[in-house]
Enzyme design. Structure first.
Site, PDB file in Angstrom:
ATOM      1  N   CYS A 151      50.925  54.810  79.585  1.00 40.43           N
ATOM      2  CA  CYS A 151      51.800  55.888  80.258  1.00 40.43           C
ATOM      3  C   CYS A 151      51.970  55.085  81.616  1.00 40.43           C
ATOM      4  O   CYS A 151      53.015  55.835  82.335  1.00 40.43           O
ATOM      5  CB  CYS A 151      51.205  57.011  80.441  1.00 40.43           C
ATOM      6  SG  CYS A 151      49.428  57.194  80.944  1.00 40.43           S
TER       7      CYS A 151
ATOM      8  N   ARG B 123      52.122  52.021  82.839  1.00 38.33           N
ATOM      9  CA  ARG B 123      52.419  50.390  83.264  1.00 38.33           C
ATOM     10  C   ARG B 123      52.883  49.944  81.830  1.00 38.33           C
ATOM     11  O   ARG B 123      52.623  50.191  80.668  1.00 38.33           O
ATOM     12  CB  ARG B 123      51.231  49.682  83.665  1.00 38.33           C
ATOM     13  CG  ARG B 123      50.009  49.296  82.756  1.00 38.33           C
ATOM     14  CD  ARG B 123      49.086  48.616  83.315  1.00 38.33           C
ATOM     15  NE  ARG B 123      48.372  49.457  84.446  1.00 38.33           N
ATOM     16  CZ  ARG B 123      48.589  48.888  85.827  1.00 38.33           C
ATOM     17  NH1 ARG B 123      49.069  47.764  86.280  1.00 38.33           N
ATOM     18  NH2 ARG B 123      48.013  49.754  86.592  1.00 38.33           N
TER      19      ARG B 123
ATOM     20  N   PRO C   3      38.206  54.280  82.784  1.00 34.92           N
ATOM     21  CA  PRO C   3      37.731  53.303  81.944  1.00 34.92           C
ATOM     22  C   PRO C   3      38.580  52.998  80.716  1.00 34.92           C
ATOM     23  O   PRO C   3      38.392  51.878  80.166  1.00 34.92           O
ATOM     24  CB  PRO C   3      36.295  53.842  81.350  1.00 34.92           C
ATOM     25  CG  PRO C   3      36.570  55.354  81.444  1.00 34.92           C
ATOM     26  CD  PRO C   3      37.227  55.341  82.750  1.00 34.92           C
ATOM     27  N   GLN C   4      39.304  53.797  80.539  1.00 36.70           N
ATOM     28  CA  GLN C   4      40.356  53.610  79.282  1.00 36.70           C
ATOM     29  C   GLN C   4      41.284  52.436  79.314  1.00 36.70           C
ATOM     30  O   GLN C   4      41.605  51.980  78.381  1.00 36.70           O
ATOM     31  CB  GLN C   4      41.301  54.674  79.325  1.00 36.70           C
ATOM     32  CG  GLN C   4      40.570  56.184  78.977  1.00 36.70           C
ATOM     33  CD  GLN C   4      41.375  57.348  79.730  1.00 36.70           C
ATOM     34  OE1 GLN C   4      41.054  57.607  81.072  1.00 36.70           O
ATOM     35  NE2 GLN C   4      42.042  58.065  79.106  1.00 36.70           N
TER      36      GLN C   4
ATOM     37  N   GLY D 104      48.468  65.431  70.241  1.00 30.93           N
ATOM     38  CA  GLY D 104      48.187  64.146  70.138  1.00 30.93           C
ATOM     39  C   GLY D 104      46.803  64.163  69.728  1.00 30.93           C
ATOM     40  O   GLY D 104      45.963  64.907  69.689  1.00 30.93           O
ATOM     41  N   ALA D 105      46.213  62.877  69.265  1.00 36.89           N
ATOM     42  CA  ALA D 105      45.002  62.510  68.823  1.00 36.89           C
ATOM     43  C   ALA D 105      44.277  61.117  69.284  1.00 36.89           C
ATOM     44  O   ALA D 105      43.516  60.826  68.922  1.00 36.89           O
ATOM     45  CB  ALA D 105      44.741  62.695  67.300  1.00 36.89           C
TER      46      ALA D 105
ATOM     47  N   GLU E   4      43.165  58.392  72.652  1.00 42.94           N
ATOM     48  CA  GLU E   4      41.943  58.425  73.398  1.00 42.94           C
ATOM     49  C   GLU E   4      41.919  59.278  74.761  1.00 42.94           C
ATOM     50  O   GLU E   4      41.048  60.159  74.910  1.00 42.94           O
ATOM     51  CB  GLU E   4      41.813  57.000  74.184  1.00 42.94           C
ATOM     52  CG  GLU E   4      40.360  56.635  74.787  1.00 42.94           C
ATOM     53  CD  GLU E   4      40.250  55.201  75.138  1.00 42.94           C
ATOM     54  OE1 GLU E   4      39.356  55.053  75.620  1.00 42.94           O
ATOM     55  OE2 GLU E   4      41.169  54.600  75.085  1.00 42.94           O
TER      56      GLU E   4
ATOM     57  N   ILE F 186      43.721  62.314  74.745  1.00 45.69           N
ATOM     58  CA  ILE F 186      43.530  63.793  74.331  1.00 45.69           C
ATOM     59  C   ILE F 186      42.047  63.685  73.930  1.00 45.69           C
ATOM     60  O   ILE F 186      41.383  65.041  74.051  1.00 45.69           O
ATOM     61  CB  ILE F 186      44.423  63.853  73.031  1.00 45.69           C
ATOM     62  CG1 ILE F 186      45.785  64.049  73.563  1.00 45.69           C
ATOM     63  CG2 ILE F 186      44.212  65.365  72.397  1.00 45.69           C
ATOM     64  CD1 ILE F 186      46.000  65.252  74.546  1.00 45.69           C
TER      65      ILE F 186
END
Length: 422
Positions: A50, A52, A113-114, A187-188, A190, A192
């Site tokens: 979202c 980059r 961390p994501q 959504g489901a 990381e 969310i």
């Protein structure tokens, strides 16, 4: 051969531009294969989040302009518009950029961390597409190793700061008591999942998870005692929800102004808090025109995030130093690897020369020639043959006036007078 990192991010481009340059999961493999057909790209990977969209390339010669042109044509954008917000890094700067990104140093949320998981997914997709070879493969592994060191050796990831955390923090400012609020998560993935975890920890009264597939929604809902529904069921559930947070990979908006307007009427205009984390956007921008709706996009979260970053600022400098060290070490190893093929070829030639001369010496011994004479001929033959090619090249360099090549040869053969005498 060169590395290139090319792209746009939240610092250089608005959400409108970012959503137009984003790659969906369904597009990724074919896009990578197309990209590898752009001369002279040999290896490629794409990171699209979202915040980059970045292309990581290994090329025979750095031709970033051709890649930029491909990116503009792929997304049907004006090349000048894209060039105005794109950045291009090459070689050591490209390596350092990738390591900074994976370590969370280039994120909207410092140290989040994501991004490392997203980088690993980009690598996995590129491997599936067959667009990653030995050079990018080594770079990705070095990037993951450096990011792990940053996480382990600094405090950059200790504070609970993320886009998800910022969204929940903002919700707390609007609804002082979250245990009376109901939340709809669309959504489901990381992000969310993180939102659901933060909301659950804050004691939200009820959480509903909506997703394109009920199975994915159910898997997430089970973790937090939530309810799972399909995207088609959102209109029936919307009026019950005080908080709506969305993050999907949909190319079209999921929530329109009309649906939200109807939900507000059913709620008797009780306020609704909405955060659209997705790029492209899940919630129509026109929803913000409605009274009693607080709609935020990822770009609106900057202020909330900045407040939560103070504890990480001290660790950022140490992390930057680790990244710089990681980039330098990788480039040194890469240059060392570049010498391996040359050394291997030279050794093979030397060994062949040795074997040929040894065979000749054995024949001479078998013919009855004295061993002392055979040994002298063996030594002379080896010396002459091993020195022949370098001697020819050095004479050529001298004739051409290539003084720097002669100086390099002197260093290569340790002829500077500092070698040990036997």
């Amino acid at each position: 051969m060169s590395f290139i990192a090319l792209g746009i991010n939240h610092k250089t481009a608005s959400v409108d531009v970012r959503e137009r340059v984003a790659f969906t999961p369904d597009q990724m493999v074919e896009a990578l294969r197309q990209l590898c057909r752009v001369h002279p790209t040999r290896e490629a990977a794409i990171l699209s989040t979202c915040n980059r969209s970045e292309l990581y390339l290994h090329q025979d010669h750095p031709e970033a302009e051709a890649v930029l042109d491909w990116l503009a044509r792929y997304h049907r954008l004006n090349i000048d518009d894209l060039r105005a917000c794109a950045y291009i890094h090459t070689d050591n700067d490209a390596v350092r950029h990738m390591m900074r990104v994976a370590s969370g140093l280039d994120s909207m949320v410092l140290g989040e961390p994501q991004i490392l998981g997203q980088m690993k997914s980009a690598y996995a997709v590129a491997r599936e597409a067959g667009s990653v070879g030995p050079f990018l493969g080594r770079l990705f592994q070095a990037t993951f190793s450096t990011a792990k060191t940053v996480r382990t050796d600094t405090a950059i990831g200790e504070s609970p700061v993320s886009v998800a955390f910022a969204a929940v923090s903002l919700a707390k400012q609007i609804f002082s008591n979250l245990n009376r609020s109901q939340a709809l998560l669309i959504g489901a993935g990381e992000t969310i999942t993180l939102v659901a975890r933060h909301l659950h920890e804050q004691g939200v009264k009820r959480i509903v998870v909506a997703n394109r597939t009920l199975e994915r929604a159910s898997l997430l809902a089970e973790q937090f005692g939530a309810q799972a529904i399909l995207l088609a069921d959102i209109p029936q559930e919307l009026a019950n929800c005080d908080i709506v947070i969305s993050s999907t990979a949909s190319q079209l908006p999921i929530l329109g102004k009309g649906a939200v307007e109807q939900a507000l009427k059913a709620r008797k205009h009780k306020p609704m808090f909405m955060v659209d984390i997705a790029v492209p956007r899940d919630i129509e921008p026109q929803v913000s025109e409605l009274d009693d709706v607080y709609l935020y996009t990822v770009d609106d979260l900057h202020e909330v995030i900045a407040e939560n970053l103070k504890s990480r600022q001290g660790a950022a400098q140490a992390a930057e130093e680790l990244v710089s060290t990681g980039a330098q070490e990788f480039m040194v190893k890469l240059r060392e690897l570049a010498a391996v093929d040359v050394l291997r070829a030279y050794r093979q030639r030397a060994e062949q020369t040795r074997d040929d001369e040894l065979l000749r010496a054995r024949r001479l011994l078998a013919s009855g020639l004295p061993a002392e004479e055979v040994l002298a001929q063996l030594a002379r033959g080896l010396t002459n043959k091993l020195l022949h090619a370098p001697s020819v090249q050095l004479k050529k360099f001298s004739a051409e006036g290539r003084i720097e090549a002669l100086a390099m040869a002197e260093e290569l053969f340790a002829l500077n007078g500092n070698q040990e005498q036997s």
